[in-house]
Design an enzyme around this catalytic site. Structure first.
Site, PDB file in Angstrom:
ATOM      1  N   TYR A 128      37.713  11.802 -79.012  1.00  0.00           N
ATOM      2  CA  TYR A 128      38.471  10.621 -79.431  1.00  0.00           C
ATOM      3  C   TYR A 128      37.548   9.424 -79.337  1.00  0.00           C
ATOM      4  O   TYR A 128      36.560   9.451 -78.601  1.00  0.00           O
ATOM      5  CB  TYR A 128      39.778  10.427 -78.680  1.00  0.00           C
ATOM      6  CG  TYR A 128      39.774  10.081 -77.210  1.00  0.00           C
ATOM      7  CD1 TYR A 128      38.883   9.174 -76.641  1.00  0.00           C
ATOM      8  CD2 TYR A 128      40.753  10.637 -76.375  1.00  0.00           C
ATOM      9  CE1 TYR A 128      38.943   8.852 -75.287  1.00  0.00           C
ATOM     10  CE2 TYR A 128      40.812  10.321 -75.031  1.00  0.00           C
ATOM     11  CZ  TYR A 128      39.902   9.421 -74.490  1.00  0.00           C
ATOM     12  OH  TYR A 128      39.961   9.112 -73.170  1.00  0.00           O
ATOM     13  N   THR A 129      37.904   8.364 -80.101  1.00  0.00           N
ATOM     14  CA  THR A 129      37.017   7.195 -80.151  1.00  0.00           C
ATOM     15  C   THR A 129      37.088   6.376 -78.874  1.00  0.00           C
ATOM     16  O   THR A 129      36.087   5.791 -78.453  1.00  0.00           O
ATOM     17  CB  THR A 129      37.386   6.276 -81.328  1.00  0.00           C
ATOM     18  OG1 THR A 129      38.760   5.891 -81.181  1.00  0.00           O
ATOM     19  CG2 THR A 129      37.191   6.995 -82.667  1.00  0.00           C
ATOM     20  N   HIS A 184      34.865  17.512 -76.354  1.00  0.00           N
ATOM     21  CA  HIS A 184      33.722  16.878 -75.693  1.00  0.00           C
ATOM     22  C   HIS A 184      33.770  17.171 -74.188  1.00  0.00           C
ATOM     23  O   HIS A 184      32.752  17.424 -73.547  1.00  0.00           O
ATOM     24  CB  HIS A 184      33.755  15.361 -75.967  1.00  0.00           C
ATOM     25  CG  HIS A 184      32.465  14.670 -75.696  1.00  0.00           C
ATOM     26  ND1 HIS A 184      32.329  13.307 -75.728  1.00  0.00           N
ATOM     27  CD2 HIS A 184      31.231  15.164 -75.389  1.00  0.00           C
ATOM     28  CE1 HIS A 184      31.059  12.989 -75.444  1.00  0.00           C
ATOM     29  NE2 HIS A 184      30.388  14.093 -75.237  1.00  0.00           N
ATOM     30  N   GLU A 205      35.073  12.390 -84.671  1.00  0.00           N
ATOM     31  CA  GLU A 205      35.702  11.383 -83.820  1.00  0.00           C
ATOM     32  C   GLU A 205      37.117  11.152 -84.342  1.00  0.00           C
ATOM     33  O   GLU A 205      37.314  10.794 -85.514  1.00  0.00           O
ATOM     34  CB  GLU A 205      34.922  10.059 -83.860  1.00  0.00           C
ATOM     35  CG  GLU A 205      33.613  10.074 -83.079  1.00  0.00           C
ATOM     36  CD  GLU A 205      33.797   9.880 -81.572  1.00  0.00           C
ATOM     37  OE1 GLU A 205      34.956   9.711 -81.121  1.00  0.00           O
ATOM     38  OE2 GLU A 205      32.776   9.927 -80.869  1.00  0.00           O
TER      39      GLU A 205
HETATM   40 ZN   LIG Z   1      33.419  12.107 -77.033  1.00  0.00          ZN
END
Ligand SMILES: [Zn+2]
Length: 254
Positions: free
Chosen positions: A32-33, A138, A96
């Site tokens: 996610y951003t 991530h 993203e």
């Molecule tokens: Zn990340």
């Protein structure tokens, strides 16, 4: 720009370089951003000073923006490790997903956005022959350092729609558990199972902060109702089922 044939916008980022040592995309890494808006994130990912980039950005309305050619190395994973590979950027494609993130009132991922992520992800894994168990968060490749895209991200839905590897989490409650401070053969077996799945964890037999971080990362992806870094029966059984569901890897004896 080499990439998806799905409808998308293009906003090239200067933060790119060739993939190292002839490596190719074997991992699809989801983020996610963690920023206030997709526009701010887009500007940041295009700013040479940020030294970060990704291949695609998906905003809340499901709009897809490509920023890096799929043949090139984008800078999204940072210090990371999966199945012994440390240069995740050279062997992955990064998406993203816009979300304000845990520091800004972590929001649900809207339906249109999830639909776009599924469509784009399926398109990418099909074209690059990326294995289901190589569709990762991530947080999976950088436990203790990253928590995105986080526990609200619907991995079950992804799996049901043909993207990623997932098994129903084992129910909570009952049995013994392992936690920080514990040591011995059971801890060693837990670490071996996590390492076998791909997590970057040393098999020491001692349940320290590193093991707690990896267990938390595992829970965030595969048993999100409780993320506490304690390997309870539900966590261990879910991990065992996940390993069993891998076509070619046998579960280590415990
Ligand atoms: Zn990340």
């Amino acid at each position: 720009m080499k990439g998806t044939s799905l409808r998308h916008h293009v906003m090239p980022s200067p933060n790119v370089e060739p993939r190292q040592k002839g490596k190719t995309a074997r991992i699809l890494l989801l983020h996610y951003t963690g920023m206030e808006s997709a526009e701010t994130a887009c500007a940041w990912l295009c700013n040479p000073a940020s030294k970060v980039s990704c291949h695609y950005l998906v905003d809340c309305d499901g709009r897809i923006t490509q920023m890096v050619d799929e043949d090139l190395r984008a800078w999204h994973a940072g210090r990371s490790l999966w199945k012994g590979e440390r240069d995740i950027n050279s062997c992955s494609i990064g998406i993203e997903i816009h979300n304000p993130g845990h520091d800004r009132g972590y929001a649900d991922f809207p339906e249109k956005q999830m639909a776009a992520v599924v469509a784009l992800g399926r398109d990418i894994v099909a074209r690059h022959a990326i294995r289901p168990e190589h569709v990762l968060a991530h947080s999976d490749v950088a436990p203790g350092r990253k928590i995105d895209p986080g526990e609200k991200f619907d991995w079950k839905r992804l799996h049901e729609q043909g993207l990623g590897h997932w098994v129903p989490p084992h129910r909570l409650g009952g049995g013994q558990f392992l936690q920080q401070g514990d040591s011995g053969e059971a801890v060693e077996a837990l670490q071996a199972m996590l390492a076998l799945y791909g997590y970057g964890i040393e098999i020491t037999g001692a349940f320290g902060p590193e093991t707690k971080s990896v267990v938390s990362a595992f829970q965030r992806h595969f048993r999100p109702v409780r993320i506490d870094g304690i390997a309870d029966r539900s966590t261990i059984e879910t991990l065992r089922h996940l390993l069993d569901a891998l076509p070619e890897v046998a579960v280590a004896p415990t």
